[in-house]
Write a protein that holds these residues in place. Structure first.
Motif, PDB file in Angstrom:
ATOM      1  N   GLU A 150      42.823  47.291  38.785  1.00 60.63           N
ATOM      2  CA  GLU A 150      43.579  46.055  38.601  1.00 60.63           C
ATOM      3  C   GLU A 150      42.815  44.892  39.211  1.00 60.63           C
ATOM      4  OE1 GLU A 150      47.982  44.170  39.485  1.00 60.63           O
ATOM      5  OE2 GLU A 150      47.504  46.166  40.227  1.00 60.63           O
ATOM      6  N   ASN A 180      41.946  38.468  26.432  1.00 64.60           N
ATOM      7  CA  ASN A 180      43.288  37.904  26.283  1.00 64.60           C
ATOM      8  C   ASN A 180      43.612  37.043  27.494  1.00 64.60           C
ATOM      9  OD1 ASN A 180      45.959  37.252  25.961  1.00 64.60           O
ATOM     10  ND2 ASN A 180      46.610  39.336  25.449  1.00 64.60           N
ATOM     11  N   ARG A 222      48.419  29.210  32.443  1.00 59.29           N
ATOM     12  CA  ARG A 222      49.694  29.354  33.131  1.00 59.29           C
ATOM     13  C   ARG A 222      49.723  28.610  34.456  1.00 59.29           C
ATOM     14  NH1 ARG A 222      47.886  34.035  31.555  1.00 59.29           N
ATOM     15  NH2 ARG A 222      47.763  35.091  33.533  1.00 59.29           N
ATOM     16  N   MET A 273      44.736  37.837  34.821  1.00 58.59           N
ATOM     17  CA  MET A 273      45.099  37.430  36.172  1.00 58.59           C
ATOM     18  C   MET A 273      43.825  37.084  36.956  1.00 58.59           C
ATOM     19  SD  MET A 273      48.331  37.571  36.214  1.00 58.59           S
ATOM     20  CE  MET A 273      48.606  37.337  37.965  1.00 58.59           C
ATOM     21  N   PRO A 314      42.119  43.146  31.249  1.00 58.51           N
ATOM     22  CA  PRO A 314      43.247  43.827  30.607  1.00 58.51           C
ATOM     23  C   PRO A 314      43.032  43.910  29.100  1.00 58.51           C
ATOM     24  CG  PRO A 314      43.852  41.574  31.160  1.00 58.51           C
ATOM     25  CD  PRO A 314      42.469  41.809  31.726  1.00 58.51           C
ATOM     26  N   ALA A 369      45.263  31.655  36.907  1.00 62.24           N
ATOM     27  CA  ALA A 369      45.774  32.339  35.715  1.00 62.24           C
ATOM     28  C   ALA A 369      45.636  31.385  34.534  1.00 62.24           C
ATOM     29  CB  ALA A 369      47.218  32.755  35.932  1.00 62.24           C
ATOM     30  N   LEU A 392      46.054  35.179  27.876  1.00 65.69           N
ATOM     31  CA  LEU A 392      47.498  35.087  28.112  1.00 65.69           C
ATOM     32  C   LEU A 392      47.972  36.099  29.150  1.00 65.69           C
ATOM     33  CD1 LEU A 392      48.663  34.592  24.420  1.00 65.69           C
ATOM     34  CD2 LEU A 392      48.415  32.842  26.206  1.00 65.69           C
ATOM     35  N   THR A 393      47.195  37.158  29.359  1.00 65.51           N
ATOM     36  CA  THR A 393      47.573  38.180  30.340  1.00 65.51           C
ATOM     37  C   THR A 393      46.580  38.280  31.495  1.00 65.51           C
ATOM     38  OG1 THR A 393      46.432  39.896  29.071  1.00 65.51           O
ATOM     39  CG2 THR A 393      48.783  39.572  28.607  1.00 65.51           C
TER      40      THR A 393
END
Length: 162
Positions: free
Chosen positions: A156, A10, A43, A15, A161, A40, A12-13
């Protein structure tokens, strides 16, 4: 056709960080492909080709000369989307296993001054497309903003994710 693994992440999420993109087995050897994500996706602006090219020259040179890892380096190069780099290493590895190597690599790129290794007509097919000052800046940002967020025991920025 079946969707390849990197297209199932994904974006879109996602990092910036250090992620295991895939593991391939060739005979008895495991090759681990890492996603060294520097921006990112979707984004932030992507990196321009000149600074990607410079990071590639500096990163590949550093990695293939690192006393601990040089014999395990298979490939280092930019993603087509220009949001990061792929690093392929021999061995069944995790992101945590290479955090120190990635930090050392990007510290080298951040601090590098002088002639870019391999940036000559004889050595490179597009040797004029380089931007050292921007490569220094991007490496500094990756170190300070993103790699500094990686903490021992945390996943993290080390595990994709959901």
């Amino acid at each position: 056709m079946e969707k390849i693994a990197s297209f199932t992440v994904n974006h879109l999420t996602l990092m910036p960080g250090i992620y295991v993109s895939r593991k391939d087995h060739i005979g008895s050897e495991c090759l681990t492909t890492f996603d060294l994500r520097m921006t990112a996706p979707n984004r932030e602006p992507v990196m321009n080709t000149a600074e990607c090219h410079t990071i590639e020259h500096l990163g590949a040179t550093f990695l293939r000369n690192d006393p601990e890892w040089k014999d395990r380096v298979i490939y280092f190069g930019p993603m087509g989307c220009r949001t990061g780099f792929y690093l392929i290493l021999a061995g069944d590895l995790s992101s945590a296993d290479i955090t120190g190597l990635v930090i050392r690599t990007f510290t080298f790129i951040r601090d590098y001054k002088g002639e870019i290794p391999g940036a000559a007509a004889r050595d490179c097919g597009n040797y004029l497309d380089q931007n050292l000052s921007m490569a220094n800046w991007l490496a500094r940002r990756y170190l300070e903003r993103d790699l500094s967020q990686i903490h021992e025991g945390s996943t993290e920025r080390l595990v994709y994710p959901d």
